[in-house]
Design an enzyme around this catalytic site. Structure first.
Site, PDB file in Angstrom:
ATOM      1  N   TYR A   1      43.345  43.684  -4.351  1.00 59.84           N
ATOM      2  CA  TYR A   1      42.107  43.005  -4.754  1.00 59.84           C
ATOM      3  C   TYR A   1      40.990  43.481  -3.841  1.00 59.84           C
ATOM      4  O   TYR A   1      41.135  43.461  -2.612  1.00 59.84           O
ATOM      5  CB  TYR A   1      42.268  41.484  -4.637  1.00 59.84           C
ATOM      6  CG  TYR A   1      40.976  40.714  -4.858  1.00 59.84           C
ATOM      7  CD1 TYR A   1      40.655  40.211  -6.116  1.00 59.84           C
ATOM      8  CD2 TYR A   1      40.067  40.501  -3.821  1.00 59.84           C
ATOM      9  CE1 TYR A   1      39.477  39.518  -6.336  1.00 59.84           C
ATOM     10  CE2 TYR A   1      38.879  39.806  -4.031  1.00 59.84           C
ATOM     11  CZ  TYR A   1      38.597  39.322  -5.283  1.00 59.84           C
ATOM     12  OH  TYR A   1      37.425  38.647  -5.496  1.00 59.84           O
TER      13      TYR A   1
ATOM     14  N   GLU B   1      33.782  42.867  -8.511  1.00 56.31           N
ATOM     15  CA  GLU B   1      35.136  42.358  -8.298  1.00 56.31           C
ATOM     16  C   GLU B   1      36.104  43.272  -9.040  1.00 56.31           C
ATOM     17  O   GLU B   1      36.060  43.355 -10.267  1.00 56.31           O
ATOM     18  CB  GLU B   1      35.272  40.920  -8.803  1.00 56.31           C
ATOM     19  CG  GLU B   1      36.634  40.320  -8.478  1.00 56.31           C
ATOM     20  CD  GLU B   1      36.739  38.859  -8.898  1.00 56.31           C
ATOM     21  OE1 GLU B   1      37.074  38.019  -8.048  1.00 56.31           O
ATOM     22  OE2 GLU B   1      36.484  38.569 -10.092  1.00 56.31           O
TER      23      GLU B   1
END
Length: 397
Positions: free
Chosen positions: A118, A206
């Site tokens: 991530y 993101e």
């Protein structure tokens, strides 16, 4: 301004960020053509079909599926396009899917295991600096990771003067447990990602997941990108990326009328001039036992036409049980606003919800007299608490 995955990936790729390649399709036939093109360009034999909506968690709602042949590409694309996709980030009604991204399969076998990470770039409002947030737990909701395993979330703050330094990119790759070619690839990826974030004037990048492939390439498999609306004047080419189908229809209409409007889940409509006063008015409504149905800033020119437009926008929400108009007459005179309210009310005919009007500032006394003598079903107030009490009264009926 939120972007679709394929749009975000186009921006990333333009700054040298490696992405999972894909082609957007509006129907099943286009999806098959896109799959054939991807196979010829990349050699991929399997394809990932991804719903393009402004919401995360698409896979959990059935919006991301793997197709192993062209027949499955056509079937899956046909199933996803036109569906109302419900995810943890949508309402119970879900979001209608108008298009899909047909992407290459990047989870191919090779010398090493694939890994998911991530990585996001955003502003740390506490320090006023950009921050890279990253974790080894890619593919999961970052909120879940933060709650259950917070020690697996790392952050790297960037000095706005010198930018992202090479040692910081290396530290990120090290904390993600990478070595060799994958380590070098990650440092390049993070550097290019941060450059893209700054130069595109974004407020959020993101990437979940960032994938280490079996041959140690690092790429963005997904992309959630939010562009700062205030910087769009510097990026004319980004303006056309806006998809109003993904936005609230009422908010879009209000924007076209020049009104600053945000739709909320409440029962008291708000019409205010000035963002600060609007926030205070929403607090006032909460204290009075109601729930604000919207944020609406009519700005400094609250004339009859603007007030009427605001009325119509507020009344599109069937949940509205009362309307509170709270205007401070600084630039605009209160008596002009009052006359605007009266004219708008008469132009619209019967309004079936009670209206409380609080006007304070220049000519507030004249404005109150106009409202009181109008013969309309409008309640006037001078003080903040008085307005709150009247909101409470009409909601109790």
């Amino acid at each position: 301004m939120n972007l679709h995955e394929y749009q975000g990936k186009e921006i990333l790729s333009s700054f040298g960020v490696r992405i999972q390649r894909g082609i957007v399709a509006q129907n099943a036939q286009e999806a098959v053509a896109a799959a054939k093109q991807l196979t010829s360009e990349t050699g991929t034999s399997w394809h990932v079909i991804k719903a393009q909506v402004h919401a995360g968690g698409r896979g959990k709602g059935g919006g991301v599926k793997l197709a192993k042949n062209l027949q499955e590409v056509e079937e899956i694309a046909g199933q996803i396009i036109g569906m109302d996709l419900v995810t943890p980030q949508t309402s119970a009604e879900g979001k209608r899917v108008h298009q899909v991204l047909v992407a290459e399969d990047v989870y191919y076998p090779g010398e090493s295991e694939t890994s998911e990470f991530y990585v996001s770039v955003l502003l740390n409002r506490a320090t006023g600096r950009n921050m890279i947030m990253y974790s080894t737990e890619g593919g999961m909701d970052i909120e879940t990771v933060a709650e259950e395993t917070p020690h697996l979330i790392f952050t790297e703050e960037v000095d706005p003067i010198v930018g992202l330094m090479p040692f910081q990119a290396r530290r990120i790759a090290f904390n993600l447990g990478l070595s060799g070619l994958a380590f070098k690839e990650m440092t390049k990826f993070v550097t290019a990602l941060y450059t893209a974030y700054v130069k595109s004037d974004s407020s959020l990048f993101e990437i979940n997941p960032v994938l280490k492939t079996s041959d140690d390439k690092i790429m963005a498999v997904d992309a959630k990108v939010t562009i700062d609306d205030n910087a769009l004047y510097r990026h004319k080419n980004y303006v056309d990326l806006r998809d109003v189908r993904e936005e609230s229809a009422i908010e879009v209409e209000a924007g076209e009328l020049g009104l600053n409007y945000v739709d909320l889940d409440g029962n008291v409509g708000c019409m205010v001039n000035g963002a600060g006063l609007a926030m205070a008015t929403m607090d006032l409504i909460k204290q009075a036992g109601g729930e604000p149905a919207n944020f609406l800033d009519v700005g400094g020119t609250a004339d009859a036409a603007r007030v009427e437009a605001a009325f119509k926008i507020i009344l599109k929400d069937p949940a509205v049980k009362a309307i509170l108009i709270n205007i401070f007459g600084g630039i605009v005179r209160c008596d002009r606003v009052a006359q605007g309210v009266i004219d708008a009310y008469k132009n619209m005919g019967n309004i079936n919800v009670p209206i409380i009007v609080r006007l304070q500032g220049t000519n507030a006394d004249v404005a109150k007299e106009l409202i009181d003598n109008s013969g309309l079903d409008v309640l006037s107030a001078t003080e903040f608490q008085e307005a709150a009490d009247k909101v409470q009264e009409v909601l109790a009926k």
